[in-house]
Scaffold this motif. Structure first.
Motif: not given
Length: 333
Positions: A15-16, A115-116, A128-129, A153-158
């Motif tokens: 997902s990442v 929560e996959p 997912l994130l 990285l966290v920001a790019l995953c939303g």
């Protein structure tokens, strides 16, 4: 961020990768399970070819007890500039990484709180994130560049970054995720839980129970915190039993039978008088949760300018202090 290496193509790792690909990042995938790697590649999560140059960040989607060995191996080969992981507990990987003499200036522990519904790459989703909290556990040794890489990285995953101490993270996870899972699995062994009436009024299950192996590793790695909350729960259960026993029927073998029918008005009045103290104890027990104050949202009341020295660990310490004061990282510009 231009490139990333995803080590482990489970649901979260894939997902990442999908989210980074959607953001225009070049993603390389690695997994000891060739079949899992092939599935992730077919989903468009990235390339199985090794990168020509070290990527900006490596994300480790491996079990908690594999984080430190994998981190050490990757750092020895210079696999990436910065490193993070997505394991569900943080104190064990952090301690083992220190024990293995990993370069902690280039590592930030992480845990996306998603929560996959199922395990594996086939359950991965690009979103997912998105809008989910993502715990980050930097230490005093964490370098500024590593923390910035992982925040990007966290920001790019939303997702929303939440900086927290590793021990505090594991305590929260034990109480809110691991303990409810453990109790659900224990209660599912009861025949009543499998009766058709048990499904009345409940929303449809999102998925079947996950495989026990990953949960076993998470519970074992966080045993101290889980046992602490089990002990507190045990105390609460005994309090609830003591409050309910006076109302149990005499035929049930416990209690004084305050809830049984009586033959005369005098006896009924006597039962009500005897039940009053027990009923007050029961009400007091039930009122504990209702009386807990709701969390107060943090409100911005001003702007504080902070000068950060160009030295390893300075930015990490700043974010740790900000988090300790209850200020969201999103309010830091």
């Amino acid at each position: 961020m231009r490139s990333a290496l995803i080590v482990g193509t489970g649901c979260v790792g894939t997902s990442v990768a999908l989210a980074l690909r959607a953001a225009g990042v070049t993603v390389h995938l690695a997994d000891a399970d060739r079949n899992a790697l092939r599935v992730a590649v077919c989903l468009g999560a990235g390339s199985a070819e090794p990168p020509a140059a070290p990527p900006d960040v490596a994300v480790l989607d491996v079990p908690p007890d594999d984080v430190a060995p994998t981190l050490g191996r990757l750092q020895k080969t210079g696999a990436a500039r910065s490193y993070t992981d997505v394991a569900g507990i943080k104190l064990l990987p952090q301690r083992e990484a220190l024990r293995a003499s990993c370069d902690m200036t280039r590592y930030v522990g992480g845990h996306p709180m998603a929560e996959p519904e199922h395990a594996g790459a086939l359950a991965a989703r690009e979103d997912l994130l998105r809008d989910r909290p993502w715990a980050l556990t930097p230490t005093e040794a964490t370098g500024t560049r590593a923390l910035n890489d992982v925040l990007e990285l966290v920001a790019l995953c939303g997702a929303t970054p939440v900086l927290v101490d590793a021990a505090r993270h594991d305590d929260i996870v034990a109480r809110t995720i691991q303990l409810p899972y453990l109790l659900k699995e224990l209660m599912s062994e009861d025949a009543a839980a499998r009766h058709p009436l048990a499904d009345r009024g409940r929303p449809p299950a999102r998925s079947a129970s996950p495989a026990p192996e990953p949960w076993g590793a998470l519970l074992a790695g966080n045993a101290d915190a889980v046992l602490r909350h089990l002990g507190a729960l045990d105390t609460g259960i005994h309090e609830a039993m003591a409050a309910l026993e006076p109302f149990a029927s005499a035929e049930g073998g416990t209690g004084t039978g305050l809830g049984t029918e009586t033959e005369t008005e005098t006896e009924t009045e006597t039962d009500a008088e005897r039940a009053a103290p027990a009923l007050r104890r029961l009400h007091a027990l039930l009122a504990r949760g209702a009386e807990r104050p709701a969390p107060t949202p943090v409100r911005a009341v001003g702007t504080v300018a902070v000068t950060v020295r160009d030295a390893p660990g300075e930015l990490a310490r700043l974010f740790a202090d900000v988090a300790a004061e209850g200020v969201s990282v999103r309010d830091v510009a």
